[in-house]
Design a protein around this motif. Structure first.
Motif, PDB file in Angstrom:
ATOM      1  N   ARG A 121       0.832  -1.267   0.058  1.00 17.92           N
ATOM      2  CA  ARG A 121       0.447  -0.087  -0.109  1.00 17.92           C
ATOM      3  C   ARG A 121       0.923   1.706  -0.189  1.00 17.92           C
ATOM      4  O   ARG A 121      -0.018   2.709  -0.252  1.00 17.92           O
ATOM      5  CB  ARG A 121      -1.293   0.102   0.976  1.00 17.92           C
ATOM      6  N   SER A 122       2.100   1.284   0.122  1.00 15.75           N
ATOM      7  CA  SER A 122       2.774   2.444   0.812  1.00 15.75           C
ATOM      8  C   SER A 122       4.127   2.316  -0.857  1.00 15.75           C
ATOM      9  O   SER A 122       4.392   1.947  -1.944  1.00 15.75           O
ATOM     10  CB  SER A 122       3.593   2.410   1.519  1.00 15.75           C
ATOM     11  N   SER A 123       4.331   3.296  -1.567  1.00 19.96           N
ATOM     12  CA  SER A 123       5.295   3.755  -2.489  1.00 19.96           C
ATOM     13  C   SER A 123       5.666   5.399  -2.146  1.00 19.96           C
ATOM     14  O   SER A 123       4.996   6.402  -2.039  1.00 19.96           O
ATOM     15  CB  SER A 123       4.711   3.841  -3.696  1.00 19.96           C
ATOM     16  N   PRO A 124       6.650   6.169  -2.745  1.00 17.72           N
ATOM     17  CA  PRO A 124       7.142   7.304  -2.499  1.00 17.72           C
ATOM     18  C   PRO A 124       6.214   7.750  -3.854  1.00 17.72           C
ATOM     19  O   PRO A 124       5.514   7.174  -5.364  1.00 17.72           O
ATOM     20  CB  PRO A 124       8.594   7.118  -3.422  1.00 17.72           C
ATOM     21  N   SER A 125       6.320   9.390  -3.766  1.00 20.80           N
ATOM     22  CA  SER A 125       5.526  10.371  -4.699  1.00 20.80           C
ATOM     23  C   SER A 125       6.698  10.989  -4.490  1.00 20.80           C
ATOM     24  O   SER A 125       7.732  11.719  -3.552  1.00 20.80           O
ATOM     25  CB  SER A 125       4.200  10.574  -4.344  1.00 20.80           C
ATOM     26  N   ALA A 126       6.122  12.369  -5.724  1.00 23.44           N
ATOM     27  CA  ALA A 126       6.443  13.874  -5.475  1.00 23.44           C
ATOM     28  C   ALA A 126       5.620  15.365  -5.029  1.00 23.44           C
ATOM     29  O   ALA A 126       4.280  14.059  -5.743  1.00 23.44           O
ATOM     30  CB  ALA A 126       6.939  13.970  -6.883  1.00 23.44           C
ATOM     31  N   ALA A 127       5.739  16.168  -4.466  1.00 24.57           N
ATOM     32  CA  ALA A 127       4.833  16.792  -5.066  1.00 24.57           C
ATOM     33  C   ALA A 127       5.636  18.756  -4.935  1.00 24.57           C
ATOM     34  O   ALA A 127       6.328  18.717  -4.871  1.00 24.57           O
ATOM     35  CB  ALA A 127       4.207  17.667  -3.151  1.00 24.57           C
ATOM     36  N   ILE A 128       4.500  19.287  -5.667  1.00 24.72           N
ATOM     37  CA  ILE A 128       4.904  20.487  -6.262  1.00 24.72           C
ATOM     38  C   ILE A 128       4.337  21.424  -5.821  1.00 24.72           C
ATOM     39  O   ILE A 128       2.375  21.229  -5.921  1.00 24.72           O
ATOM     40  CB  ILE A 128       5.386  21.351  -7.846  1.00 24.72           C
ATOM     41  N   ALA A 129       4.214  22.971  -5.142  1.00 25.91           N
ATOM     42  CA  ALA A 129       2.909  23.645  -4.874  1.00 25.91           C
ATOM     43  C   ALA A 129       3.322  25.216  -5.694  1.00 25.91           C
ATOM     44  O   ALA A 129       4.486  25.767  -4.971  1.00 25.91           O
ATOM     45  CB  ALA A 129       2.568  24.043  -3.906  1.00 25.91           C
ATOM     46  N   ILE A 130       2.763  26.538  -5.514  1.00 21.42           N
ATOM     47  CA  ILE A 130       2.701  28.268  -5.296  1.00 21.42           C
ATOM     48  C   ILE A 130       1.617  28.404  -4.321  1.00 21.42           C
ATOM     49  O   ILE A 130       0.401  27.838  -4.512  1.00 21.42           O
ATOM     50  CB  ILE A 130       2.468  28.656  -6.788  1.00 21.42           C
ATOM     51  N   GLY A 131       1.716  29.307  -3.970  1.00 24.24           N
ATOM     52  CA  GLY A 131       1.087  30.143  -3.047  1.00 24.24           C
ATOM     53  C   GLY A 131       1.424  31.503  -2.580  1.00 24.24           C
ATOM     54  O   GLY A 131       2.053  31.773  -2.764  1.00 24.24           O
ATOM     55  N   LYS A 132       0.772  31.951  -2.226  1.00 21.64           N
ATOM     56  CA  LYS A 132       0.515  33.299  -1.265  1.00 21.64           C
ATOM     57  C   LYS A 132      -0.024  33.443   0.143  1.00 21.64           C
ATOM     58  O   LYS A 132      -1.450  33.071   0.248  1.00 21.64           O
ATOM     59  CB  LYS A 132      -0.172  33.838  -2.181  1.00 21.64           C
ATOM     60  N   TRP A 133       0.648  34.117   0.859  1.00 17.94           N
ATOM     61  CA  TRP A 133       0.186  34.364   2.112  1.00 17.94           C
ATOM     62  C   TRP A 133      -0.095  35.994   2.070  1.00 17.94           C
ATOM     63  O   TRP A 133       0.192  37.136   1.774  1.00 17.94           O
ATOM     64  CB  TRP A 133       1.490  34.643   3.215  1.00 17.94           C
ATOM     65  N   PHE A 134      -1.474  36.398   2.813  1.00 17.26           N
ATOM     66  CA  PHE A 134      -2.313  37.307   2.278  1.00 17.26           C
ATOM     67  C   PHE A 134      -2.384  38.141   4.010  1.00 17.26           C
ATOM     68  O   PHE A 134      -1.758  39.419   3.495  1.00 17.26           O
ATOM     69  CB  PHE A 134      -3.598  37.177   1.952  1.00 17.26           C
TER      70      PHE A 134
END
Length: 379
Positions: free
Chosen positions: A63-76
């Motif tokens: 049930r487990s495996s590696p993965s990757a993530a990318i995000a873009i955001g802003k603090w208001f």
């Protein structure tokens, strides 16, 4: 694990230096943007394994495996932000084989979510640009796609983001999250009854992520100006100008009085020179005044006469009682007397012939600015 992270985070906030916390001013739209990249370890819990009795450990290979993530955001604000996060690539669909063992089938996927970030550290403990650890819960929603099975599904998600400040521009992230997804994201529709509820009614993805945050452009918040301090500064400047104006008016009045009361010198020089000479000073000054140079002409004339006659000289210093504390006014009157004594000595009067006295703050003359003086007289 979540409780441990929360407790340590609040302990870190409690140790913040309160002098570094302050209210902030609003930044422009282009400030406080960030990009995040990270690597994940995810664990899938498929709706289709309901009732199979499989091992629930998120560390099991099926049930487990590696993965990757990318995000873009802003603090208001320092406490509220938004981010768009894309994660996935490698995942698993979990089922059981004929023997009742867990089997993981590879399932390439992606999830795209819009999330609201709550920086609890800044909300509860105040904004601190140098805080080492920021505790940031988040909640969001989005959709995903199984690229292996060409299926789409909507999802809800929440989690805990912990940021460890490395510099003004870079932070280390530790994130724990949960995505609850429609059942066909892993390639199969659930066989559950429509009324089935609970954990097994949807596909679930748990993940732990380690990554970096890169702040773009201006990443901090400016302190709100202290309006009261600015007002106090302006008032002190106005008071200083008023004081200078009062001194100038006093000097004008003194000169007008000299002109109105001017008399020709008496034939006897001794009687004329016996009148005390006066030196006026600016507020809180011991070395200068509105007419210091002119006043010293009278002092030197009297001092030269005393030196010729080998007479005793009395120098008396004063301060006005309307400004300053008594101890400071006493010191001020002593220093003004000492200033004039040095002028008298420079004119040839022996120091042992001079007596210097400081009277402190007085209100002998009106207006009170005229009390900022020293007098010289022959005894």
């Amino acid at each position: 694990m979540v409780l441990a992270v929360v407790s340590v985070s609040f302990s870190a906030m409690a140790q913040d230096d309160p002098t570094l916390q302050y209210s902030v001013a609003t930044n422009s739209f282009w400030s406080n943007w960030f990009i995040q990249v990270g690597g994940q370890w995810n664990a899938w819990y498929s709706a289709e394994e309901h009732g199979a009795g499989l091992d629930r450990s998120p560390l099991k290979d099926f049930r487990s495996s590696p993965s990757a993530a990318i995000a873009i955001g802003k603090w208001f604000t320092p406490g509220l932000g938004l981010r768009t996060k894309l994660m996935g690539i490698w995942g698993k669909s979990v089922r059981s084989d004929a023997k009742g063992n867990g089997v993981g089938h590879f399932n390439k996927f992606w999830l795209l979510n819009e999330q609201v970030l709550f920086n609890v550290s800044n909300m509860l403990a105040g904004y601190n640009p140098n805080r080492t650890w920021n505790f940031i819960p988040f909640i969001g929603a989005g959709f995903g796609r199984s690229m292996t099975h060409d299926r789409y599904g909507m999802d809800l998600n929440f989690g805990l983001l912990n940021e460890f400040r490395l510099s003004e521009k870079v932070a280390l992230n530790l994130e724990l999250g949960w995505n609850r997804i429609e059942t066909d994201i892993d390639g199969r529709d659930s066989f559950l009854d429509p009324g089935e509820r609970g954990w097994d009614s949807h596909d679930n993805l748990l993940y732990a992520e380690l990554g970096l945050t890169f702040n773009l452009g201006k990443g901090t918040w400016d302190k709100v100006p202290d309006v009261n301090a600015i007002k106090a500064l302006h008032q002190s400047q106005i008071d200083a100008l008023n004081g200078q104006l009062a001194d100038a008016n006093a000097e004008i009045d003194r000169l007008n009085n000299l002109i109105r009361n001017h008399k020709c010198p008496e034939p006897k020089v001794v009687e004329a020179i016996a009148a005390p000479a006066t030196v006026f000073f600016y507020c809180d000054k011991t070395k200068s005044g509105p007419s210091y140079s002119r006043d010293m002409v009278d002092v030197r004339t009297l001092a030269k006469f005393a030196a010729e006659k080998n007479a005793n000289v009395l120098v008396t210093g004063y301060a006005d009682s309307a400004t300053g504390k008594p101890d400071h006014n006493q010191w001020l009157s002593d220093e003004r007397a000492k200033t004039v004594v040095e002028e008298v000595v420079g004119c040839g009067v022996s120091r042992d012939k001079i007596t210097a006295v400081g009277k402190g703050g007085v209100d002998i003359l009106s207006p009170f600015e005229l009390n900022r003086r020293a007098t010289v007289e022959i005894r």
